[in-house]
Design a protein around this motif. Structure first.
Motif, PDB file in Angstrom:
ATOM      1  N   THR A  36     -55.794  35.605 -81.059  1.00  0.00           N
ATOM      2  CA  THR A  36     -54.802  36.415 -81.781  1.00  0.00           C
ATOM      3  C   THR A  36     -55.370  37.781 -82.154  1.00  0.00           C
ATOM      4  O   THR A  36     -54.646  38.633 -82.669  1.00  0.00           O
ATOM      5  CB  THR A  36     -54.347  35.695 -83.070  1.00  0.00           C
ATOM      6  OG1 THR A  36     -55.511  35.310 -83.800  1.00  0.00           O
ATOM      7  CG2 THR A  36     -53.494  34.483 -82.756  1.00  0.00           C
ATOM      8  N   TYR A  39     -70.576  40.474 -77.993  1.00  0.00           N
ATOM      9  CA  TYR A  39     -69.915  41.727 -77.566  1.00  0.00           C
ATOM     10  C   TYR A  39     -70.466  42.943 -78.310  1.00  0.00           C
ATOM     11  O   TYR A  39     -69.744  43.638 -79.044  1.00  0.00           O
ATOM     12  CB  TYR A  39     -68.391  41.629 -77.776  1.00  0.00           C
ATOM     13  CG  TYR A  39     -67.811  40.305 -77.355  1.00  0.00           C
ATOM     14  CD1 TYR A  39     -67.760  39.951 -75.999  1.00  0.00           C
ATOM     15  CD2 TYR A  39     -67.331  39.389 -78.291  1.00  0.00           C
ATOM     16  CE1 TYR A  39     -67.241  38.719 -75.603  1.00  0.00           C
ATOM     17  CE2 TYR A  39     -66.817  38.161 -77.901  1.00  0.00           C
ATOM     18  CZ  TYR A  39     -66.776  37.830 -76.571  1.00  0.00           C
ATOM     19  OH  TYR A  39     -66.272  36.622 -76.191  1.00  0.00           O
ATOM     20  N   PHE A  85     -67.690  49.635 -78.264  1.00  0.00           N
ATOM     21  CA  PHE A  85     -66.383  49.865 -77.643  1.00  0.00           C
ATOM     22  C   PHE A  85     -66.165  51.376 -77.542  1.00  0.00           C
ATOM     23  O   PHE A  85     -66.271  52.097 -78.557  1.00  0.00           O
ATOM     24  CB  PHE A  85     -65.261  49.224 -78.469  1.00  0.00           C
ATOM     25  CG  PHE A  85     -65.181  47.718 -78.359  1.00  0.00           C
ATOM     26  CD1 PHE A  85     -65.763  47.046 -77.298  1.00  0.00           C
ATOM     27  CD2 PHE A  85     -64.510  46.977 -79.319  1.00  0.00           C
ATOM     28  CE1 PHE A  85     -65.687  45.656 -77.193  1.00  0.00           C
ATOM     29  CE2 PHE A  85     -64.424  45.586 -79.227  1.00  0.00           C
ATOM     30  CZ  PHE A  85     -65.023  44.930 -78.156  1.00  0.00           C
ATOM     31  N   ARG A 135     -55.305  29.556 -85.973  1.00  0.00           N
ATOM     32  CA  ARG A 135     -55.319  28.982 -87.322  1.00  0.00           C
ATOM     33  C   ARG A 135     -53.917  28.556 -87.716  1.00  0.00           C
ATOM     34  O   ARG A 135     -52.942  29.195 -87.317  1.00  0.00           O
ATOM     35  CB  ARG A 135     -55.812  30.022 -88.313  1.00  0.00           C
ATOM     36  CG  ARG A 135     -57.236  30.399 -88.075  1.00  0.00           C
ATOM     37  CD  ARG A 135     -57.814  31.076 -89.276  1.00  0.00           C
ATOM     38  NE  ARG A 135     -57.589  32.510 -89.288  1.00  0.00           N
ATOM     39  CZ  ARG A 135     -58.063  33.313 -90.228  1.00  0.00           C
ATOM     40  NH1 ARG A 135     -58.749  32.793 -91.222  1.00  0.00           N
ATOM     41  NH2 ARG A 135     -57.847  34.597 -90.185  1.00  0.00           N
ATOM     42  N   ARG A 143     -75.087  36.838 -85.856  1.00  0.00           N
ATOM     43  CA  ARG A 143     -75.000  36.378 -84.459  1.00  0.00           C
ATOM     44  C   ARG A 143     -76.348  35.797 -84.023  1.00  0.00           C
ATOM     45  O   ARG A 143     -76.404  34.801 -83.303  1.00  0.00           O
ATOM     46  CB  ARG A 143     -74.559  37.545 -83.565  1.00  0.00           C
ATOM     47  CG  ARG A 143     -73.057  37.828 -83.744  1.00  0.00           C
ATOM     48  CD  ARG A 143     -72.651  39.224 -83.404  1.00  0.00           C
ATOM     49  NE  ARG A 143     -71.192  39.374 -83.518  1.00  0.00           N
ATOM     50  CZ  ARG A 143     -70.513  39.536 -84.662  1.00  0.00           C
ATOM     51  NH1 ARG A 143     -71.164  39.579 -85.810  1.00  0.00           N
ATOM     52  NH2 ARG A 143     -69.201  39.653 -84.668  1.00  0.00           N
ATOM     53  N   SER A 198     -69.128  34.943 -79.819  1.00  0.00           N
ATOM     54  CA  SER A 198     -68.532  36.237 -80.167  1.00  0.00           C
ATOM     55  C   SER A 198     -69.644  37.231 -80.499  1.00  0.00           C
ATOM     56  O   SER A 198     -69.920  37.508 -81.662  1.00  0.00           O
ATOM     57  CB  SER A 198     -67.560  36.085 -81.345  1.00  0.00           C
ATOM     58  OG  SER A 198     -66.776  37.245 -81.452  1.00  0.00           O
ATOM     59  N   ASN A 248     -57.834  41.408 -81.324  1.00  0.00           N
ATOM     60  CA  ASN A 248     -57.789  42.516 -80.367  1.00  0.00           C
ATOM     61  C   ASN A 248     -58.496  42.157 -79.056  1.00  0.00           C
ATOM     62  O   ASN A 248     -57.879  42.093 -77.993  1.00  0.00           O
ATOM     63  CB  ASN A 248     -58.441  43.755 -81.033  1.00  0.00           C
ATOM     64  CG  ASN A 248     -58.265  44.998 -80.206  1.00  0.00           C
ATOM     65  OD1 ASN A 248     -57.585  45.008 -79.178  1.00  0.00           O
ATOM     66  ND2 ASN A 248     -58.871  46.088 -80.634  1.00  0.00           N
ATOM     67  N   LEU A 249     -59.787  41.886 -79.126  1.00  0.00           N
ATOM     68  CA  LEU A 249     -60.520  41.540 -77.904  1.00  0.00           C
ATOM     69  C   LEU A 249     -60.060  40.202 -77.345  1.00  0.00           C
ATOM     70  O   LEU A 249     -59.827  40.065 -76.132  1.00  0.00           O
ATOM     71  CB  LEU A 249     -62.035  41.504 -78.195  1.00  0.00           C
ATOM     72  CG  LEU A 249     -62.907  41.084 -77.013  1.00  0.00           C
ATOM     73  CD1 LEU A 249     -62.809  42.096 -75.863  1.00  0.00           C
ATOM     74  CD2 LEU A 249     -64.367  40.927 -77.440  1.00  0.00           C
ATOM     75  N   ARG A 286     -48.039  37.338 -83.580  1.00  0.00           N
ATOM     76  CA  ARG A 286     -49.305  37.228 -82.844  1.00  0.00           C
ATOM     77  C   ARG A 286     -49.244  36.050 -81.865  1.00  0.00           C
ATOM     78  O   ARG A 286     -49.747  36.123 -80.749  1.00  0.00           O
ATOM     79  CB  ARG A 286     -50.464  37.012 -83.807  1.00  0.00           C
ATOM     80  CG  ARG A 286     -50.784  38.242 -84.617  1.00  0.00           C
ATOM     81  CD  ARG A 286     -51.908  37.957 -85.582  1.00  0.00           C
ATOM     82  NE  ARG A 286     -52.505  39.202 -86.006  1.00  0.00           N
ATOM     83  CZ  ARG A 286     -53.792  39.357 -86.303  1.00  0.00           C
ATOM     84  NH1 ARG A 286     -54.614  38.342 -86.234  1.00  0.00           N
ATOM     85  NH2 ARG A 286     -54.259  40.508 -86.672  1.00  0.00           N
TER      86      ARG A 286
END
Ligand SMILES: NC(=O)c1ccc[n+]([C@@H]2O[C@H](COP(=O)([O-])OP(=O)(O)OC[C@H]3O[C@@H](n4cnc5c(N)ncnc54)[C@H](OP(=O)(O)O)[C@@H]3O)[C@@H](O)[C@H]2O)c1
Length: 298
Positions: free
Chosen positions: A12, A109, A149, A35, A127, A107, A14-15, A42
């Motif tokens: 849901t 990125y 990005f 969730r 992370r 996650s 952006n990425l 969304r």
């Protein structure tokens, strides 16, 4: 991989939404872990793509495990602090292992945070903590490093100061940095999710530019003369981060001012630079350049 089912957590967002779309474009079955109570619009966007929904409590492995049935790769594009990046992703990992999912893309990125020690970037340390759990597990994991990005250059990242016609830098104006668009990151992640033989790390960059390169580029694109602006040394930036964190800690926010400054320091000190790149691993991805992103803004 024909008939593969990829489970996407964070679809849901952006990425994650773009990863789901890229997977559907390649003909994969996509199941989204969402969730309970996620906004209807969304969910509708995902349903229009033909994504199957699994509404779960991401704190509960017993809810997540059945949603993993028949999945060949779990992709996480969750965003958050410790409760998400370490705690919720550990629930996903445990559920994936229990359901015999062979592969996991966490996650990440980001810039390559394995190149500098813990303590230099709070969000990336989370992370790193999750990696310890991932690497102790039996699952085959792949991290995607994409630098920053590229879209952040149009406003959110304080590098190109459009109103002042300056490109700000810390330390070395010739230090090259990695930029990849969100769509290219999503397209590559989708290909990696469908590839059963990925290594532990994959590195991509649509463009690699220094502050000096950006000054030339933004001047060409806007037709206005931009100049370099030296904010100070990396040592000074380190001091400013410590002061900002002491004065305005806002530790429960995802991006307090000092957090953005930590990313700046990591990018300008060069250690997190991506090398070698895996851009050519999958044919057909046409990498967008920073010039394209700046031209679209203009
Ligand atoms: N390299 C870069 O420059 C860069 C820039 C931005 C992001 N990223 C990375 O890209 C990844 C995705 O970021 P994004 O910008 O796409 O994030 P986003 O748009 O904010 O989406 C976040 C997703 O995580 C879910 N989520 C948020 N809080 C949650 C919680 N407490 N429990 C469970 N799920 C939760 C959201 O679900 P709901 O829809 O239910 O809220 C949503 O699906 C992150 O790893 C982020 O660090 C990298």
């Amino acid at each position: 991989m024909k008939d593969a089912t990829i489970l996407v957590a964070g679809a849901t967002g952006n990425l994650g939404g773009r990863i789901a779309r890229a997977l559907r474009e390649r003909g994969a079955n996509v199941r989204a872990l969402v969730r309970h109570g996620t906004a209807r619009d969304r969910l509708e966007r995902l349903q229009e793509l033909g994504v199957e929904m699994a509404a779960v409590d991401l704190r509960s492995a017993s809810e997540v495990t059945p949603a993993c049935t028949g999945v060949s790769c779990m992709v996480s594009a969750l965003q958050g602090l410790r409760d998400v990046i370490v705690v919720a992703q550990t629930v996903l990992l445990d559920a994936a292992i229990k359901a015999h999912v062979p592969r996991f893309i966490p996650s990440d990125y980001s810039i390559d945070f394995t190149k500098f020690p813990a303590g230099e970037n709070r969000n990336l340390d989370l992370r790193r903590d999750f990696h310890k759990r991932l690497d102790e597990s039996s699952i085959s994991a792949t991290t995607i490093y994409n630098g920053a990005f590229a879209e952040l250059l149009t406003g959110q990242m304080p590098l190109i100061l459009f109103t002042l016609k300056r490109v700000l830098y810390w330390g070395n104006p010739d230090q090259r940095m990695d930029f990849t668009t969100i769509d290219d990151t999503a397209a590559f992640t989708a290909r990696a999710a469908l590839d059963p033989s990925t290594p532990r790390f994959l590195r991509i960059a649509g463009d690699q530019l220094s502050a000096r390169d950006l000054t030339v580029l933004v001047s060409e694109v806007t037709g206005q003369e931009f100049k370099l602006f030296r904010a100070g040394s990396l040592g000074l930036l380190g001091t400013m981060i410590r002061v900002a964190r002491a004065v305005a800690p806002a530790e429960r926010q995802l991006f307090p001012a000092w957090q953005g400054m930590q990313y700046m320091r990591n990018m300008f000190d060069g250690r997190a630079k991506l090398d070698p790149l895996d851009n050519d691993r999958y044919p057909g991805i046409c990498w967008a350049k920073v010039r394209d992103v700046l031209s679209a803004r203009n």
